[in-house]
Design a protein around this motif. Structure first.
Motif, mmCIF file in Angstrom:
data_model
loop_
_atom_site.group_PDB
_atom_site.id
_atom_site.type_symbol
_atom_site.label_atom_id
_atom_site.label_comp_id
_atom_site.label_asym_id
_atom_site.label_seq_id
_atom_site.Cartn_x
_atom_site.Cartn_y
_atom_site.Cartn_z
ATOM 1 N N PRO A 25 1.011 1.075 -21.800
ATOM 2 C CA PRO A 25 0.368 1.510 -20.388
ATOM 3 C C PRO A 25 1.037 0.747 -19.374
ATOM 4 O O PRO A 25 0.925 1.093 -18.082
ATOM 5 N N VAL A 26 1.255 -0.488 -19.630
ATOM 6 C CA VAL A 26 2.115 -1.224 -18.751
ATOM 7 C C VAL A 26 3.263 -0.486 -17.897
ATOM 8 O O VAL A 26 3.427 -0.332 -16.760
ATOM 9 N N CYS A 27 4.089 0.082 -18.608
ATOM 10 C CA CYS A 27 5.027 0.898 -18.438
ATOM 11 C C CYS A 27 4.652 2.336 -17.691
ATOM 12 O O CYS A 27 5.456 2.516 -16.558
ATOM 13 N N TRP A 28 3.544 2.814 -17.953
ATOM 14 C CA TRP A 28 3.167 4.002 -17.352
ATOM 15 C C TRP A 28 3.009 3.549 -15.858
ATOM 16 O O TRP A 28 3.231 4.386 -15.032
ATOM 17 N N VAL A 29 2.370 2.510 -15.724
ATOM 18 C CA VAL A 29 1.909 2.088 -14.513
ATOM 19 C C VAL A 29 3.248 1.998 -13.414
ATOM 20 O O VAL A 29 3.623 2.448 -12.204
ATOM 21 N N SER A 30 4.266 1.106 -13.867
ATOM 22 C CA SER A 30 5.500 0.883 -13.302
ATOM 23 C C SER A 30 6.252 2.240 -12.954
ATOM 24 O O SER A 30 6.643 2.465 -11.836
ATOM 25 N N ILE A 31 6.340 3.278 -13.887
ATOM 26 C CA ILE A 31 7.135 4.264 -13.836
ATOM 27 C C ILE A 31 6.416 5.313 -12.873
ATOM 28 O O ILE A 31 7.140 5.971 -12.089
ATOM 29 N N PHE A 32 4.916 5.295 -12.913
ATOM 30 C CA PHE A 32 4.300 6.130 -12.007
ATOM 31 C C PHE A 32 4.822 5.628 -10.412
ATOM 32 O O PHE A 32 4.870 6.692 -9.733
ATOM 33 N N THR A 33 4.727 4.475 -10.402
ATOM 34 C CA THR A 33 4.852 3.724 -8.946
ATOM 35 C C THR A 33 6.094 4.123 -8.385
ATOM 36 O O THR A 33 6.246 4.558 -7.327
ATOM 37 N N LEU A 34 7.161 3.973 -9.304
ATOM 38 C CA LEU A 34 8.576 4.202 -8.973
ATOM 39 C C LEU A 34 8.670 5.710 -8.472
ATOM 40 O O LEU A 34 9.436 6.079 -7.680
ATOM 41 N N LEU A 35 8.216 6.507 -9.541
ATOM 42 C CA LEU A 35 8.293 8.316 -9.026
ATOM 43 C C LEU A 35 7.582 8.347 -7.686
ATOM 44 O O LEU A 35 8.287 9.260 -6.940
ATOM 45 N N VAL A 36 6.532 7.927 -7.485
ATOM 46 C CA VAL A 36 5.813 8.040 -6.171
ATOM 47 C C VAL A 36 6.897 7.625 -4.860
ATOM 48 O O VAL A 36 6.847 8.498 -4.087
ATOM 49 N N LEU B 130 4.864 1.458 0.831
ATOM 50 C CA LEU B 130 3.380 1.285 0.859
ATOM 51 C C LEU B 130 2.687 2.185 0.212
ATOM 52 O O LEU B 130 1.638 1.811 -0.290
ATOM 53 N N ILE B 131 3.312 3.584 0.280
ATOM 54 C CA ILE B 131 2.268 4.556 -0.343
ATOM 55 C C ILE B 131 2.508 4.299 -1.874
ATOM 56 O O ILE B 131 1.680 4.360 -2.591
ATOM 57 N N GLY B 132 3.931 4.069 -2.344
ATOM 58 C CA GLY B 132 3.996 3.674 -3.804
ATOM 59 C C GLY B 132 3.104 2.560 -4.254
ATOM 60 O O GLY B 132 2.462 2.519 -5.371
ATOM 61 N N LEU B 133 3.085 1.573 -3.560
ATOM 62 C CA LEU B 133 2.128 0.264 -3.844
ATOM 63 C C LEU B 133 0.661 0.710 -4.075
ATOM 64 O O LEU B 133 0.153 0.317 -4.972
ATOM 65 N N PHE C 183 -3.375 4.168 -9.559
ATOM 66 C CA PHE C 183 -3.262 4.689 -10.967
ATOM 67 C C PHE C 183 -3.551 3.758 -12.050
ATOM 68 O O PHE C 183 -4.387 4.080 -12.951
ATOM 69 N N ALA C 184 -3.533 2.397 -11.919
ATOM 70 C CA ALA C 184 -4.042 1.381 -12.735
ATOM 71 C C ALA C 184 -5.485 1.563 -12.875
ATOM 72 O O ALA C 184 -5.981 1.361 -13.954
ATOM 73 N N TYR C 185 -6.051 1.832 -11.854
ATOM 74 C CA TYR C 185 -7.650 1.734 -11.753
ATOM 75 C C TYR C 185 -8.024 3.300 -12.447
ATOM 76 O O TYR C 185 -9.000 2.978 -13.312
ATOM 77 N N VAL C 186 -7.602 4.082 -12.200
ATOM 78 C CA VAL C 186 -8.047 5.543 -12.868
ATOM 79 C C VAL C 186 -7.749 5.701 -14.296
ATOM 80 O O VAL C 186 -8.550 5.934 -14.956
ATOM 81 N N LEU C 187 -6.651 4.599 -14.706
ATOM 82 C CA LEU C 187 -6.361 4.720 -16.270
ATOM 83 C C LEU C 187 -7.374 3.723 -16.851
ATOM 84 O O LEU C 187 -7.094 3.297 -17.870
ATOM 85 N N PRO D 203 -0.801 -5.583 -9.211
ATOM 86 C CA PRO D 203 -0.405 -5.730 -10.873
ATOM 87 C C PRO D 203 1.072 -5.799 -10.483
ATOM 88 O O PRO D 203 1.998 -5.329 -9.919
ATOM 89 N N SER D 204 1.580 -6.773 -11.635
ATOM 90 C CA SER D 204 3.085 -7.076 -11.787
ATOM 91 C C SER D 204 3.882 -5.613 -11.967
ATOM 92 O O SER D 204 4.990 -5.498 -11.423
ATOM 93 N N PRO D 205 3.527 -4.603 -12.843
ATOM 94 C CA PRO D 205 4.130 -3.274 -12.920
ATOM 95 C C PRO D 205 4.526 -2.702 -11.900
ATOM 96 O O PRO D 205 5.293 -1.878 -11.674
ATOM 97 N N VAL D 206 3.275 -2.696 -10.694
ATOM 98 C CA VAL D 206 3.407 -2.007 -9.481
ATOM 99 C C VAL D 206 4.532 -2.499 -8.751
ATOM 100 O O VAL D 206 5.329 -1.842 -8.145
ATOM 101 N N ILE D 207 4.639 -3.896 -8.677
ATOM 102 C CA ILE D 207 5.909 -4.549 -7.918
ATOM 103 C C ILE D 207 7.136 -4.341 -8.836
ATOM 104 O O ILE D 207 7.956 -3.945 -7.929
ATOM 105 N N GLY D 208 7.165 -4.224 -9.859
ATOM 106 C CA GLY D 208 8.476 -3.938 -10.549
ATOM 107 C C GLY D 208 8.806 -2.391 -10.173
ATOM 108 O O GLY D 208 10.010 -2.266 -10.243
ATOM 109 N N GLY D 209 7.762 -1.542 -10.524
ATOM 110 C CA GLY D 209 8.320 -0.165 -10.168
ATOM 111 C C GLY D 209 9.016 -0.189 -8.733
ATOM 112 O O GLY D 209 9.927 0.645 -8.439
ATOM 113 N N ILE D 210 8.399 -0.545 -7.641
ATOM 114 C CA ILE D 210 8.687 -0.599 -6.344
ATOM 115 C C ILE D 210 10.132 -1.344 -6.220
ATOM 116 O O ILE D 210 11.220 -0.822 -5.610
#
Length: 457
Positions: A169-180, A198-201, A207-211, A362-369
């Motif tokens: 799930p950590v990767c899911w958050v990262s990939i979702f952030t990147l895609l947005v 900013l929108i991606g962050l 997304f992390a909250y929804v999951l 979340p660090s995965p959010v930062i990572g995706g961006i």
């Protein structure tokens, strides 16, 4: 706004406020990301970006509309110096020194003009160095924080093992952030196109909250991060204990010659970025700011802003392309609007709960961006060489670009009289020396002469 608002115009406050908020939103995503990655306070970065912008406006005699935010060029040097010397306070001294470099170059520009900069720092040197800024951060700051690897201890050694994305799930958050962020960069229109970071962050956070990952089982998290390096998605205690209002947590520098010599040379690269942004602003506004108030004033304003940031615990400042984009869209060039954006950033830095909320992104959010941002930085160096028509079929150019890239990305270190040079700083020095020493071929000289005579250039 349906009309062009010129640099010196003052709009009524009720019209100024939303326009200033646009500038604030455009810069805030990238500005807070830098301190998060290097271990500095995001609220201090907001404060110093606001103060730095006000300093810049004063030094440029209220004639250049530009917002100053955190510079990405200093991320890796700050991390490296902080780790090697045992504290980010030493890195701040290097940041202050980089501001002094700006002032020195500004004085030289005032005395001798800008032609000497082109000779010392041609695109064949600057392009690869800019690429290094993004490439050197790729693994440490982007891929690992995105959760695509986990660390496993085996036989006393720390090994990196690829994570099964479908089960993480950590990767899911990262990939979702990147895609947005990617989707926004390509498909968003108007003002939204300048704030995809900013929108991606925000989207990654939600997304992390929804999951329901905020309440994720601790044992599951530890299976991905057995060494305890994982930062919880949302530490409510940090936010709950933070005051609503209070002074930003300033950090003050400690001076070290080694830190200064490691970080100060990076200013040579960011100065070229600064000049590029100013030329773009010239085109957007329709004025030549290099003559009035002068490039030397613009460089001096940026240098003084960076010095002030270093003394307070913020990352070095630089002019922001995002805010130039806002001006291009709105046709509002008023420094009055920029000034109020700076004031709003300063006021926002006193909201401690906001600072706490930013610090627990979340660090995965930062990572995706980061995957997108650092890739864009690396690509911009390549674009710089392409737009400048750097001919890599010429052996001289190929050698310079190759040596600079490998020294910078490989983190090469050299020691002189107990002073250590490494990575980007060393690569910049080597690139300058090679450019000055290696002779240009006759074919290249002829090509440059023809280009100079071409009326279409």
């Amino acid at each position: 706004m349906n009309r062009i608002v010129q640099v010196e115009e003052k709009l009524p406050f009720l019209k100024t406020l939303p326009l200033s908020l646009q500038h604030l939103f455009a810069m805030v995503g990238a500005t807070i990301l830098v301190p998060i990655l290097v271990g500095l306070s995001p609220t201090v970065a907001l404060f110093t970006s606001g103060v730095g912008t006000i300093i810049y406006i004063l030094v440029t005699k209220n004639k250049i509309p530009a917002y100053l935010g955190s510079s990405f060029a200093f991320i890796n040097p700050i991390i490296t110096v902080s780790a090697s010397l045992g504290g980010k306070e030493y890195a701040l001294a290097g940041c202050i020194a980089s501001g002094v470099v700006y002032l020195i170059v500004a004085f030289l520009v005032y005395l001798f003009g800008t032609s000497w900069i082109d000779k010392i720092l041609p695109p064949v040197v600057v392009g690869p160095v800019v690429m290094i800024i993004g490439l050197s951060l790729a693994r440490a700051a982007a891929v690992k924080s995105a959760g695509l690897f986990k660390e496993v201890i085996k036989d006393g050694q720390i090994l990196e093992v690829a994570v099964n994305v479908l089960k993480s799930p950590v990767c899911w958050v990262s990939i979702f952030t990147l895609l947005v962020a990617v989707f926004g960069s390509v498909y968003f229109k108007g003002f939204f196109k300048v704030i995809p970071v900013l929108i991606g962050l925000v989207s990654g956070y939600l997304f992390a909250y929804v999951l329901d990952l905020i309440g994720m089982n601790t044992n599951l998290l530890n299976s991905f991060y057995p060494n305890g390096k994982y930062i919880p998605f949302l530490n409510y205690e940090v936010i709950r204990n933070a005051k609503w209002l209070g002074l930003p947590q300033f950090t003050f520098p400690k001076f070290s010659l080694s830190a200064i010599l490691s970080i100060a040379p990076i200013a040579i690269v960011t100065i070229t970025e600064h000049i590029g942004h100013l030329l773009v602003t010239n085109n957007v506004v329709g004025r030549d700011f290099t003559k009035n108030p002068g490039l030397h004033r613009s460089l001096a304003g940026d240098g003084l802003a960076t010095i002030a940031a270093g003394f307070l615990g913020g990352p070095p400042n630089t002019t922001y392309g995002e805010n130039i984009g806002v001006m291009a869209i709105t046709k509002v060039y008023s420094t009055w609007v920029i000034l109020w954006a700076a004031i709003l950033a300063i006021l926002l830095s006193f909201v401690q709960k906001l600072g706490a909320l930013i610090q627990v992104i979340p660090s995965p959010v930062i990572g995706g961006i980061s995957i997108l941002l650092f890739g864009v930085i690396a690509s911009s160096g390549l674009r710089m060489m392409i737009e400048s028509k750097v001919d890599l079929s010429q052996t001289r150019n190929l050698v310079i670009a190759s040596v600079v890239l490998i020294i910078g990305v490989g983190g090469t270190r050299l020691k002189f009289f107990n002073i250590e040079f490494e990575g980007m700083a060393l690569a910049t020095f080597v690139g300058i020396i090679l450019n000055l020493l290696l002779p240009e071929s006759k074919e290249l000289k002829v090509a440059k002469a023809k280009e100079a005579l071409d009326p279409n250039n």
